[in-house]
Design a protein around this motif. Sequence first.
Motif, PDB file in Angstrom:
ATOM      1  N   PRO A 109       0.812  -1.222   0.000  1.00  0.00           N
ATOM      2  CA  PRO A 109       0.000   0.000   0.000  1.00  0.00           C
ATOM      3  C   PRO A 109       0.841   1.264   0.000  1.00  0.00           C
ATOM      4  CG  PRO A 109      -0.837  -1.579   1.588  1.00  0.00           C
ATOM      5  CD  PRO A 109       0.502  -2.083   1.148  1.00  0.00           C
ATOM      6  N   THR A 110       1.965   1.244   0.722  1.00  0.00           N
ATOM      7  CA  THR A 110       2.839   2.413   0.764  1.00  0.00           C
ATOM      8  C   THR A 110       3.427   2.698  -0.611  1.00  0.00           C
ATOM      9  OG1 THR A 110       3.421   1.917   3.057  1.00  0.00           O
ATOM     10  CG2 THR A 110       4.850   3.422   1.870  1.00  0.00           C
ATOM     11  N   LEU A 111       3.939   1.648  -1.260  1.00  0.00           N
ATOM     12  CA  LEU A 111       4.513   1.821  -2.590  1.00  0.00           C
ATOM     13  C   LEU A 111       3.439   2.206  -3.604  1.00  0.00           C
ATOM     14  CD1 LEU A 111       6.965  -1.214  -2.645  1.00  0.00           C
ATOM     15  CD2 LEU A 111       7.553   1.199  -2.407  1.00  0.00           C
ATOM     16  N   THR A 112       2.227   1.669  -3.429  1.00  0.00           N
ATOM     17  CA  THR A 112       1.135   1.982  -4.349  1.00  0.00           C
ATOM     18  C   THR A 112       0.785   3.459  -4.281  1.00  0.00           C
ATOM     19  OG1 THR A 112       0.230  -0.240  -4.116  1.00  0.00           O
ATOM     20  CG2 THR A 112      -1.246   1.449  -4.965  1.00  0.00           C
ATOM     21  N   ARG A 113       0.779   4.014  -3.088  1.00  0.00           N
ATOM     22  CA  ARG A 113       0.456   5.445  -2.935  1.00  0.00           C
ATOM     23  C   ARG A 113       1.502   6.317  -3.624  1.00  0.00           C
ATOM     24  NH1 ARG A 113      -1.373   4.602   3.070  1.00  0.00           N
ATOM     25  NH2 ARG A 113      -3.630   4.659   2.847  1.00  0.00           N
ATOM     26  N   SER A 122      -8.274   1.855   4.041  1.00  0.00           N
ATOM     27  CA  SER A 122      -8.851   2.555   5.177  1.00  0.00           C
ATOM     28  C   SER A 122      -8.068   2.217   6.440  1.00  0.00           C
ATOM     29  CB  SER A 122     -10.314   2.141   5.343  1.00  0.00           C
ATOM     30  OG  SER A 122     -10.402   0.768   5.708  1.00  0.00           O
ATOM     31  N   SER A 123      -8.411   2.914   7.526  1.00  0.00           N
ATOM     32  CA  SER A 123      -7.741   2.645   8.802  1.00  0.00           C
ATOM     33  C   SER A 123      -8.059   1.238   9.300  1.00  0.00           C
ATOM     34  CB  SER A 123      -8.169   3.692   9.839  1.00  0.00           C
ATOM     35  OG  SER A 123      -9.585   3.687  10.016  1.00  0.00           O
ATOM     36  N   VAL A 124      -9.290   0.766   9.042  1.00  0.00           N
ATOM     37  CA  VAL A 124      -9.666  -0.591   9.447  1.00  0.00           C
ATOM     38  C   VAL A 124      -8.874  -1.626   8.657  1.00  0.00           C
ATOM     39  CG1 VAL A 124     -11.548  -2.273   9.543  1.00  0.00           C
ATOM     40  CG2 VAL A 124     -11.984   0.115  10.153  1.00  0.00           C
ATOM     41  N   GLN A 125      -8.709  -1.397   7.359  1.00  0.00           N
ATOM     42  CA  GLN A 125      -7.919  -2.308   6.547  1.00  0.00           C
ATOM     43  C   GLN A 125      -6.465  -2.317   7.001  1.00  0.00           C
ATOM     44  OE1 GLN A 125      -8.937  -0.648   2.671  1.00  0.00           O
ATOM     45  NE2 GLN A 125      -9.988  -2.560   2.138  1.00  0.00           N
ATOM     46  N   ALA A 126      -5.950  -1.152   7.347  1.00  0.00           N
ATOM     47  CA  ALA A 126      -4.575  -1.073   7.844  1.00  0.00           C
ATOM     48  C   ALA A 126      -4.429  -1.865   9.137  1.00  0.00           C
ATOM     49  CB  ALA A 126      -4.187   0.384   8.071  1.00  0.00           C
ATOM     50  N   GLY A 244      -6.003  -6.502  -7.751  1.00  0.00           N
ATOM     51  CA  GLY A 244      -5.090  -5.411  -7.446  1.00  0.00           C
ATOM     52  C   GLY A 244      -3.958  -5.805  -6.504  1.00  0.00           C
ATOM     53  N   PRO A 245      -2.915  -4.956  -6.426  1.00  0.00           N
ATOM     54  CA  PRO A 245      -1.709  -5.298  -5.666  1.00  0.00           C
ATOM     55  C   PRO A 245      -1.894  -5.382  -4.159  1.00  0.00           C
ATOM     56  CG  PRO A 245      -1.606  -3.039  -6.445  1.00  0.00           C
ATOM     57  CD  PRO A 245      -2.785  -3.664  -7.108  1.00  0.00           C
ATOM     58  N   ILE A 246      -2.815  -4.594  -3.593  1.00  0.00           N
ATOM     59  CA  ILE A 246      -2.981  -4.606  -2.141  1.00  0.00           C
ATOM     60  C   ILE A 246      -3.610  -5.913  -1.676  1.00  0.00           C
ATOM     61  CG2 ILE A 246      -4.115  -3.498  -0.179  1.00  0.00           C
ATOM     62  CD1 ILE A 246      -3.861  -0.843  -1.610  1.00  0.00           C
ATOM     63  N   GLU A 247      -4.705  -6.305  -2.301  1.00  0.00           N
ATOM     64  CA  GLU A 247      -5.398  -7.517  -1.875  1.00  0.00           C
ATOM     65  C   GLU A 247      -4.620  -8.780  -2.232  1.00  0.00           C
ATOM     66  OE1 GLU A 247      -9.591  -7.849  -2.514  1.00  0.00           O
ATOM     67  OE2 GLU A 247      -9.868  -5.692  -2.569  1.00  0.00           O
ATOM     68  N   VAL A 248      -3.942  -8.781  -3.381  1.00  0.00           N
ATOM     69  CA  VAL A 248      -3.192  -9.975  -3.755  1.00  0.00           C
ATOM     70  C   VAL A 248      -1.999 -10.177  -2.822  1.00  0.00           C
ATOM     71  CG1 VAL A 248      -1.457  -9.093  -5.380  1.00  0.00           C
ATOM     72  CG2 VAL A 248      -2.519 -11.306  -5.795  1.00  0.00           C
ATOM     73  N   SER A 249      -1.537  -9.093  -2.192  1.00  0.00           N
ATOM     74  CA  SER A 249      -0.419  -9.211  -1.253  1.00  0.00           C
ATOM     75  C   SER A 249      -0.807  -9.988   0.001  1.00  0.00           C
ATOM     76  CB  SER A 249       0.099  -7.822  -0.863  1.00  0.00           C
ATOM     77  OG  SER A 249      -0.876  -7.122  -0.115  1.00  0.00           O
ATOM     78  N   LEU A 250      -2.116 -10.173   0.234  1.00  0.00           N
ATOM     79  CA  LEU A 250      -2.572 -10.976   1.375  1.00  0.00           C
ATOM     80  C   LEU A 250      -2.199 -12.447   1.224  1.00  0.00           C
ATOM     81  CD1 LEU A 250      -6.090  -9.405   1.997  1.00  0.00           C
ATOM     82  CD2 LEU A 250      -4.091  -9.240   3.477  1.00  0.00           C
ATOM     83  N   PHE A 289      -9.621  -6.733   6.953  1.00  0.00           N
ATOM     84  CA  PHE A 289      -9.269  -6.132   5.672  1.00  0.00           C
ATOM     85  C   PHE A 289     -10.409  -6.248   4.664  1.00  0.00           C
ATOM     86  CE2 PHE A 289      -7.394  -5.777   1.520  1.00  0.00           C
ATOM     87  CZ  PHE A 289      -6.431  -4.791   1.664  1.00  0.00           C
ATOM     88  N   LYS A 290     -11.087  -7.405   4.676  1.00  0.00           N
ATOM     89  CA  LYS A 290     -12.141  -7.663   3.698  1.00  0.00           C
ATOM     90  C   LYS A 290     -13.534  -7.407   4.273  1.00  0.00           C
ATOM     91  CE  LYS A 290     -11.699  -9.279   0.198  1.00  0.00           C
ATOM     92  NZ  LYS A 290     -11.599  -8.627  -1.113  1.00  0.00           N
TER      93      LYS A 290
END
Length: 313
Positions: A109-113, A122-126, A244-250, A289-290
């Motif tokens: 997520p950091t690199l994506t931003r 979101s904060s909950v996902q984080a 997407g990259p964030i969810e696939v990273s799970l 996260f989900k």
Amino acid sequence: MSRARTLVGFLALSAVWGSAFLATEIALETVPPAFLAAIRFDIAAVLLFALTIARGDRFLPKLRSEWRPILAGGVFSIGAHHALLFSGQVYVPGSVASVLLGIIPLATPTLTRLTATRERISSVQAAGLVLGFLGLVVIANPNPENLLSSNLVGAVLVFGSAIAFALGAVLTHDSETGMSLLAVQAWMMLIGAITLHVTSIALPWESAADATWIPTTLVATGYLAVVAGAGGFLLYFWLLDRIGPIEVSLLEYVIPLFAALAEWLVLDRVPTLTTVAGFALIFGGFLLFKRESLRGVLRRAVERRRKRKPVDD
């Protein structure tokens, strides 16, 4: 049906890459790390190019934009990631490596931003990502003294591999190309293999002449090349395009489950209560996260059930 296929693909890739840790440990006993990774992707590239040609797909990039995912995925997700990961696994045990690779869902997520504006968490996902990472720490139960002494070099290498993989995922996401996924993957494997061969030659402490190809090494390398390499990365980039990259990273939170299962089946290592507790934390992190996606699935399921319910006269 689309969501079901995505879930099946997610679990299948987790199983393949989880068991690949065991195959890597077996092969590294007789083959230098960067050279092993290079051979793995040599085989995978040849296989995918053969399949691409057999299908009649266009396999030569024509546009400059078509080279972007090929170079980014080949150099970072395949080349740099595996050069660092395989080298790191020579120095650190699998438990420490799995903890360090758990940084991928936090780094992505950091690199994506930094590289795109459409991906946000979101904060909950984080909080879910952090909880999942804590689960990995509980499972591995690393010894800080070992991590900060003799294993420091290995830990830095594995951490670097996690960053390289996350960067590759971000740079290849949303890339447009007229080539088939199979053709793009073949080129990524080739670029990754070249990167790894150059790395192996450049490392003064590694020599291809030191490799010993005993039967178990051949089987492990074949599994890494055909199943985890060609098949695994084809499935990975299919998932990357869908979720997407964030969810696939799970994936990094599910892979340790299958890695532990492979060790239990092959080495008869029984998971401890600590491992069970860690996976409970990982599952809790995934639910956080989900949360919104799961609510949507449940809402649609309830609506479909109401529509199917017969109306009383």
